[in-house]
Scaffold this motif. Structure first.
Motif, PDB file in Angstrom:
ATOM      1  N   TYR A  55     -49.650  70.675 -23.884  1.00 44.89           N
ATOM      2  CA  TYR A  55     -48.288  70.598 -23.354  1.00 44.89           C
ATOM      3  C   TYR A  55     -47.994  69.122 -23.162  1.00 44.89           C
ATOM      4  O   TYR A  55     -48.826  68.392 -22.616  1.00 44.89           O
ATOM      5  CB  TYR A  55     -48.182  71.358 -22.039  1.00 44.89           C
ATOM      6  CG  TYR A  55     -48.451  72.831 -22.216  1.00 44.89           C
ATOM      7  CD1 TYR A  55     -47.409  73.705 -22.485  1.00 44.89           C
ATOM      8  CD2 TYR A  55     -49.744  73.343 -22.154  1.00 44.89           C
ATOM      9  CE1 TYR A  55     -47.648  75.065 -22.678  1.00 44.89           C
ATOM     10  CE2 TYR A  55     -49.988  74.689 -22.345  1.00 44.89           C
ATOM     11  CZ  TYR A  55     -48.943  75.545 -22.601  1.00 44.89           C
ATOM     12  OH  TYR A  55     -49.186  76.876 -22.797  1.00 44.89           O
TER      13      TYR A  55
ATOM     14  N   VAL B 207     -34.420  66.837 -30.616  1.00 46.98           N
ATOM     15  CA  VAL B 207     -34.687  68.267 -30.781  1.00 46.98           C
ATOM     16  C   VAL B 207     -34.715  68.634 -32.264  1.00 46.98           C
ATOM     17  O   VAL B 207     -35.608  69.359 -32.718  1.00 46.98           O
ATOM     18  CB  VAL B 207     -33.652  69.125 -30.019  1.00 46.98           C
ATOM     19  CG1 VAL B 207     -33.755  70.592 -30.412  1.00 46.98           C
ATOM     20  CG2 VAL B 207     -33.851  68.976 -28.514  1.00 46.98           C
TER      21      VAL B 207
ATOM     22  N   GLU C 123     -42.755  75.122 -29.028  1.00 45.54           N
ATOM     23  CA  GLU C 123     -41.776  75.320 -27.961  1.00 45.54           C
ATOM     24  C   GLU C 123     -41.240  73.969 -27.533  1.00 45.54           C
ATOM     25  O   GLU C 123     -41.959  72.969 -27.556  1.00 45.54           O
ATOM     26  CB  GLU C 123     -42.392  75.993 -26.726  1.00 45.54           C
ATOM     27  CG  GLU C 123     -42.749  77.419 -26.872  1.00 45.54           C
ATOM     28  CD  GLU C 123     -43.283  78.025 -25.580  1.00 45.54           C
ATOM     29  OE1 GLU C 123     -42.857  77.601 -24.471  1.00 45.54           O
ATOM     30  OE2 GLU C 123     -44.143  78.910 -25.676  1.00 45.54           O
ATOM     31  N   CYS C 124     -39.978  73.972 -27.114  1.00 40.01           N
ATOM     32  CA  CYS C 124     -39.358  72.768 -26.572  1.00 40.01           C
ATOM     33  C   CYS C 124     -38.399  73.199 -25.470  1.00 40.01           C
ATOM     34  O   CYS C 124     -37.565  74.081 -25.687  1.00 40.01           O
ATOM     35  CB  CYS C 124     -38.609  72.008 -27.664  1.00 40.01           C
ATOM     36  SG  CYS C 124     -37.721  70.555 -27.052  1.00 40.01           S
ATOM     37  N   HIS C 125     -38.533  72.585 -24.304  1.00 44.09           N
ATOM     38  CA  HIS C 125     -37.701  72.934 -23.155  1.00 44.09           C
ATOM     39  C   HIS C 125     -37.054  71.682 -22.579  1.00 44.09           C
ATOM     40  O   HIS C 125     -37.715  70.644 -22.452  1.00 44.09           O
ATOM     41  CB  HIS C 125     -38.553  73.579 -22.054  1.00 44.09           C
ATOM     42  CG  HIS C 125     -39.257  74.813 -22.496  1.00 44.09           C
ATOM     43  ND1 HIS C 125     -38.723  76.065 -22.339  1.00 44.09           N
ATOM     44  CD2 HIS C 125     -40.463  74.987 -23.098  1.00 44.09           C
ATOM     45  CE1 HIS C 125     -39.565  76.963 -22.829  1.00 44.09           C
ATOM     46  NE2 HIS C 125     -40.621  76.333 -23.301  1.00 44.09           N
ATOM     47  N   TYR C 126     -35.778  71.775 -22.235  1.00 44.24           N
ATOM     48  CA  TYR C 126     -35.145  70.747 -21.405  1.00 44.24           C
ATOM     49  C   TYR C 126     -35.598  71.041 -19.986  1.00 44.24           C
ATOM     50  O   TYR C 126     -35.637  72.201 -19.578  1.00 44.24           O
ATOM     51  CB  TYR C 126     -33.621  70.844 -21.476  1.00 44.24           C
ATOM     52  CG  TYR C 126     -33.024  70.579 -22.831  1.00 44.24           C
ATOM     53  CD1 TYR C 126     -33.247  69.371 -23.480  1.00 44.24           C
ATOM     54  CD2 TYR C 126     -32.229  71.527 -23.445  1.00 44.24           C
ATOM     55  CE1 TYR C 126     -32.682  69.118 -24.728  1.00 44.24           C
ATOM     56  CE2 TYR C 126     -31.659  71.287 -24.693  1.00 44.24           C
ATOM     57  CZ  TYR C 126     -31.892  70.078 -25.321  1.00 44.24           C
ATOM     58  OH  TYR C 126     -31.339  69.836 -26.547  1.00 44.24           O
ATOM     59  N   THR C 127     -35.933  70.013 -19.240  1.00 45.62           N
ATOM     60  CA  THR C 127     -36.478  70.257 -17.909  1.00 45.62           C
ATOM     61  C   THR C 127     -35.859  69.345 -16.861  1.00 45.62           C
ATOM     62  O   THR C 127     -35.234  68.333 -17.181  1.00 45.62           O
ATOM     63  CB  THR C 127     -38.011  70.020 -17.892  1.00 45.62           C
ATOM     64  OG1 THR C 127     -38.278  68.658 -18.247  1.00 45.62           O
ATOM     65  CG2 THR C 127     -38.725  70.939 -18.851  1.00 45.62           C
TER      66      THR C 127
ATOM     67  N   MET D 191     -37.952  66.371 -21.571  1.00 46.27           N
ATOM     68  CA  MET D 191     -38.304  67.562 -22.350  1.00 46.27           C
ATOM     69  C   MET D 191     -39.777  67.856 -22.146  1.00 46.27           C
ATOM     70  O   MET D 191     -40.557  66.961 -21.839  1.00 46.27           O
ATOM     71  CB  MET D 191     -38.089  67.322 -23.849  1.00 46.27           C
ATOM     72  CG  MET D 191     -36.692  67.077 -24.267  1.00 46.27           C
ATOM     73  SD  MET D 191     -36.699  66.730 -26.042  1.00 46.27           S
ATOM     74  CE  MET D 191     -34.989  66.383 -26.276  1.00 46.27           C
TER      75      MET D 191
ATOM     76  N   ILE E 278     -42.818  70.037 -24.269  1.00 43.96           N
ATOM     77  CA  ILE E 278     -43.116  70.763 -25.503  1.00 43.96           C
ATOM     78  C   ILE E 278     -44.512  71.370 -25.459  1.00 43.96           C
ATOM     79  O   ILE E 278     -45.388  70.909 -24.735  1.00 43.96           O
ATOM     80  CB  ILE E 278     -42.966  69.877 -26.760  1.00 43.96           C
ATOM     81  CG1 ILE E 278     -43.968  68.716 -26.752  1.00 43.96           C
ATOM     82  CG2 ILE E 278     -41.535  69.377 -26.900  1.00 43.96           C
ATOM     83  CD1 ILE E 278     -43.989  67.906 -28.056  1.00 43.96           C
ATOM     84  N   LYS E 279     -44.670  72.421 -26.249  1.00 40.91           N
ATOM     85  CA  LYS E 279     -45.984  73.033 -26.458  1.00 40.91           C
ATOM     86  C   LYS E 279     -46.329  72.783 -27.911  1.00 40.91           C
ATOM     87  O   LYS E 279     -45.490  72.961 -28.805  1.00 40.91           O
ATOM     88  CB  LYS E 279     -45.929  74.530 -26.179  1.00 40.91           C
ATOM     89  CG  LYS E 279     -47.270  75.233 -26.345  1.00 40.91           C
ATOM     90  CD  LYS E 279     -47.140  76.712 -25.980  1.00 40.91           C
ATOM     91  CE  LYS E 279     -48.466  77.438 -26.101  1.00 40.91           C
ATOM     92  NZ  LYS E 279     -48.312  78.871 -25.757  1.00 40.91           N
TER      93      LYS E 279
END
Length: 166
Positions: free
Chosen positions: A71, A86, A97-101, A107, A109-110
């Motif tokens: 991660y 992105v 995986e990609c998440h805004y946090t 961001m 990512i996994k």
């Protein structure tokens, strides 16, 4: 993000297909005491509503040679580059995986890599050129569990259409 009103039949269908995505519609129909056509219509409705996002076979990354799961928290030099970053991340197959946090990272990512050396190459050759101010990598030793969100405690609207009765 909108919440959809699901009735008890929708919830039962979701429980069954979340447990086994390969369950035949006729088996779902038997479990729900409705016709196969009704199940087909309901599943189509759930797809159209975006409640069901598709179905897929789940491949174990380790079984195909990806021994490292990590991660990575990303901080961008220019946060206005989010959309471009992105799109670039989508082109890196190891990023799953990609998440805004909120919090410390722009961001999160996994990523799967063949090994630690491969992970280092991905970070150096593919991630750093995206305009990162900094990144933090956390390597996962093993997943304790991975599951679908259970279909419980969501609002239920108690209506079953007459054509769905058997």
């Amino acid at each position: 993000m909108s919440q959809h009103n699901l009735d008890s039949l929708d919830k039962k269908i979701l429980r069954l297909i979340a447990e086994d995505a390969r369950i035949p519609f006729l088996e779902v129909a038997r479990c729900c005491n409705v016709s196969g056509a009704a199940i087909h219509q309901r599943i189509q409705k759930l797809n159209n509503m975006g409640v069901i996002k598709g179905s897929q076979f789940v491949i174990d990354p380790e079984k195909i040679g990806y021994e490292t799961c990590a991660y990575i928290g990303l901080n961008l030099k220019n946060p206005e580059d989010f959309d471009n970053v992105v799109e670039a991340l989508k082109k890196i197959p190891e990023v799953v995986e990609c998440h805004y946090t909120t919090g410390d990272y722009d961001m999160f990512i996994k990523i799967y890599a063949l090994n630690n050396h491969h992970l280092l190459n991905i970070i150096h050759d593919k991630l750093q050129p995206l305009g990162l101010a900094r990144s933090e990598t956390i390597i996962s030793f093993n997943s304790a569990f991975d599951r679908q969100l259970p279909i419980i405690d969501i609002p239920v609207e108690e209506t079953v259409l007459p054509e769905e009765q058997e």
